[in-house]
Motif scaffolding. Sequence first.
Motif, PDB file in Angstrom:
ATOM      1  N   SER A 193      -3.324  -7.603   6.859  1.00 30.09           N
ATOM      2  CA  SER A 193      -2.751  -6.262   7.323  1.00 30.09           C
ATOM      3  C   SER A 193      -1.209  -6.237   7.180  1.00 30.09           C
ATOM      4  O   SER A 193      -0.323  -7.188   7.779  1.00 30.09           O
ATOM      5  CB  SER A 193      -3.051  -5.811   8.817  1.00 30.09           C
ATOM      6  OG  SER A 193      -4.439  -5.999   8.984  1.00 30.09           O
ATOM      7  N   PHE A 250       2.979  -5.018   6.981  1.00 33.30           N
ATOM      8  CA  PHE A 250       3.864  -3.894   7.596  1.00 33.30           C
ATOM      9  C   PHE A 250       4.164  -2.896   6.684  1.00 33.30           C
ATOM     10  O   PHE A 250       4.006  -3.115   5.407  1.00 33.30           O
ATOM     11  CB  PHE A 250       5.094  -4.769   7.976  1.00 33.30           C
ATOM     12  CG  PHE A 250       5.985  -5.573   6.983  1.00 33.30           C
ATOM     13  CD1 PHE A 250       6.680  -5.024   6.282  1.00 33.30           C
ATOM     14  CD2 PHE A 250       6.210  -6.895   7.320  1.00 33.30           C
ATOM     15  CE1 PHE A 250       7.510  -5.588   5.319  1.00 33.30           C
ATOM     16  CE2 PHE A 250       6.735  -7.687   6.371  1.00 33.30           C
ATOM     17  CZ  PHE A 250       7.449  -7.127   5.290  1.00 33.30           C
ATOM     18  N   GLY A 251       4.825  -1.791   7.162  1.00 32.32           N
ATOM     19  CA  GLY A 251       5.076  -0.673   6.308  1.00 32.32           C
ATOM     20  C   GLY A 251       6.633  -0.899   5.780  1.00 32.32           C
ATOM     21  O   GLY A 251       7.296  -1.805   6.125  1.00 32.32           O
ATOM     22  N   SER A 252       7.023   0.225   5.023  1.00 35.72           N
ATOM     23  CA  SER A 252       8.253   0.314   4.563  1.00 35.72           C
ATOM     24  C   SER A 252       9.238   0.470   5.627  1.00 35.72           C
ATOM     25  O   SER A 252       8.920   1.207   6.601  1.00 35.72           O
ATOM     26  CB  SER A 252       8.352   1.459   3.401  1.00 35.72           C
ATOM     27  OG  SER A 252       7.696   1.199   2.412  1.00 35.72           O
ATOM     28  N   ARG A 288      10.713  -1.625   0.429  1.00 37.79           N
ATOM     29  CA  ARG A 288       9.844  -0.558   0.447  1.00 37.79           C
ATOM     30  C   ARG A 288       8.550  -1.172  -0.139  1.00 37.79           C
ATOM     31  O   ARG A 288       8.373  -1.873  -1.416  1.00 37.79           O
ATOM     32  CB  ARG A 288      10.478   0.222  -0.707  1.00 37.79           C
ATOM     33  CG  ARG A 288       9.825   1.611  -1.399  1.00 37.79           C
ATOM     34  CD  ARG A 288      10.196   2.418  -2.614  1.00 37.79           C
ATOM     35  NE  ARG A 288       9.255   3.545  -2.589  1.00 37.79           N
ATOM     36  CZ  ARG A 288       7.818   3.459  -3.405  1.00 37.79           C
ATOM     37  NH1 ARG A 288       7.684   2.252  -3.914  1.00 37.79           N
ATOM     38  NH2 ARG A 288       7.379   4.497  -3.417  1.00 37.79           N
ATOM     39  N   VAL A 289       7.729  -0.833   0.444  1.00 40.37           N
ATOM     40  CA  VAL A 289       6.287  -1.341   0.056  1.00 40.37           C
ATOM     41  C   VAL A 289       5.567  -0.236  -0.725  1.00 40.37           C
ATOM     42  O   VAL A 289       5.546   1.135  -0.338  1.00 40.37           O
ATOM     43  CB  VAL A 289       5.285  -1.544   1.178  1.00 40.37           C
ATOM     44  CG1 VAL A 289       3.789  -1.978   1.096  1.00 40.37           C
ATOM     45  CG2 VAL A 289       6.182  -2.638   2.222  1.00 40.37           C
ATOM     46  N   ASN A 332       3.330   2.815  -2.200  1.00 39.24           N
ATOM     47  CA  ASN A 332       2.505   3.758  -1.380  1.00 39.24           C
ATOM     48  C   ASN A 332       0.996   3.392  -1.502  1.00 39.24           C
ATOM     49  O   ASN A 332       0.311   3.791  -0.571  1.00 39.24           O
ATOM     50  CB  ASN A 332       2.688   5.127  -1.768  1.00 39.24           C
ATOM     51  CG  ASN A 332       4.166   5.701  -1.482  1.00 39.24           C
ATOM     52  OD1 ASN A 332       4.769   5.435  -0.515  1.00 39.24           O
ATOM     53  ND2 ASN A 332       4.654   6.294  -2.179  1.00 39.24           N
ATOM     54  N   TYR A 344      -0.168   0.433  -1.798  1.00 40.52           N
ATOM     55  CA  TYR A 344      -0.315  -1.080  -1.614  1.00 40.52           C
ATOM     56  C   TYR A 344      -1.847  -1.473  -1.478  1.00 40.52           C
ATOM     57  O   TYR A 344      -2.395  -0.975  -0.451  1.00 40.52           O
ATOM     58  CB  TYR A 344       0.772  -1.615  -0.664  1.00 40.52           C
ATOM     59  CG  TYR A 344       0.691  -3.147  -0.225  1.00 40.52           C
ATOM     60  CD1 TYR A 344       1.349  -3.899  -0.685  1.00 40.52           C
ATOM     61  CD2 TYR A 344      -0.412  -3.489   1.143  1.00 40.52           C
ATOM     62  CE1 TYR A 344       1.030  -5.210  -0.433  1.00 40.52           C
ATOM     63  CE2 TYR A 344      -0.449  -4.749   1.290  1.00 40.52           C
ATOM     64  CZ  TYR A 344       0.391  -5.588   0.595  1.00 40.52           C
ATOM     65  OH  TYR A 344       0.389  -7.128   0.866  1.00 40.52           O
TER      66      TYR A 344
END
Length: 308
Positions: A51, A53-55, A72-73, A75, A77
Amino acid sequence: MVAIQSLLSGLLAISAALVRALPSAAPETSRNLNILMSRQLANPSAGCGKSPFGSGVRSVNVNGQNRQFTVRVPNNYNPNSSYRLIFAFHWVGGTMNDISSGGTDRELWSYYGMQRNAGESAILVAPQGINNGWANNNGEDVAFVDAMIRHIEDALCVNKRQRFSLGFSYGGSMTFSLACSRAKEFRGVAVIGGGQLSGCSGGNDPAAYLGIHGVWDGTLNIGQGRAMRDRFLRNNGCQNTNAPEPSRGSGIHIKTNFNGCRSGYPVTWIPFDGGHWPGAVDNGPESGARSWVPGEIWSFFTQPQLAN
């Protein structure tokens, strides 16, 4: 082949969900799933299948000091697909927010235009320098990069053979330092208007190298750019042939791909009629939104010989 890989990714995701949902599932099932995933993914990091982490802004501790960076991950992903990892270093006096926001050009210039060119195919990183610079005293900024890689790759799915770095001015100097000291960790670098300000520990290994420099740069003279380029011409075994440069007032840039380089280690040199700026435009004022620079960098990073 693409359809098969897509189907396999979907099946792996479902299998992973089932393993998490069934506590009674044998540990062997999870282990076999991880093995299957590693076979499908290219050079997978430890974060593949986890799982994410986000941006946003992240931090790591480096030698007792808290260091921050923006990630920046993509969108869309997918934890079961391995991504390029691209570091973009700011100039002296700049900030990680300047890089991630793109300034007045916004997403068209975010991460020096890599967000626009990569679409949703890369994880982008904007580190924050100490005192808004990259002095790299005693290797502290290289240690920061090492810590960021560990932090990111433990949580996100990265192709460990697809790490790249770019930067302008002091950020270009930091990128050059990584080419010297971490050539085996980074697949390629792009230095825009840089100089040898952040050190060059080691500096004997080959690295795919793109140099971009203004012919009348009054801050970091183009001679510094040539010297950095020439180090990797030697390291990469390239032929040091004449590389033409545009005259002042010509309004153009000239691109040279050097011959004879070791396979997988190209050197490209692009001098332009301009000064100390990152977003060069032919026959026009500087503009990140309209510059040819991002496209050249993305083309260099994604060329077939850098694919593995």
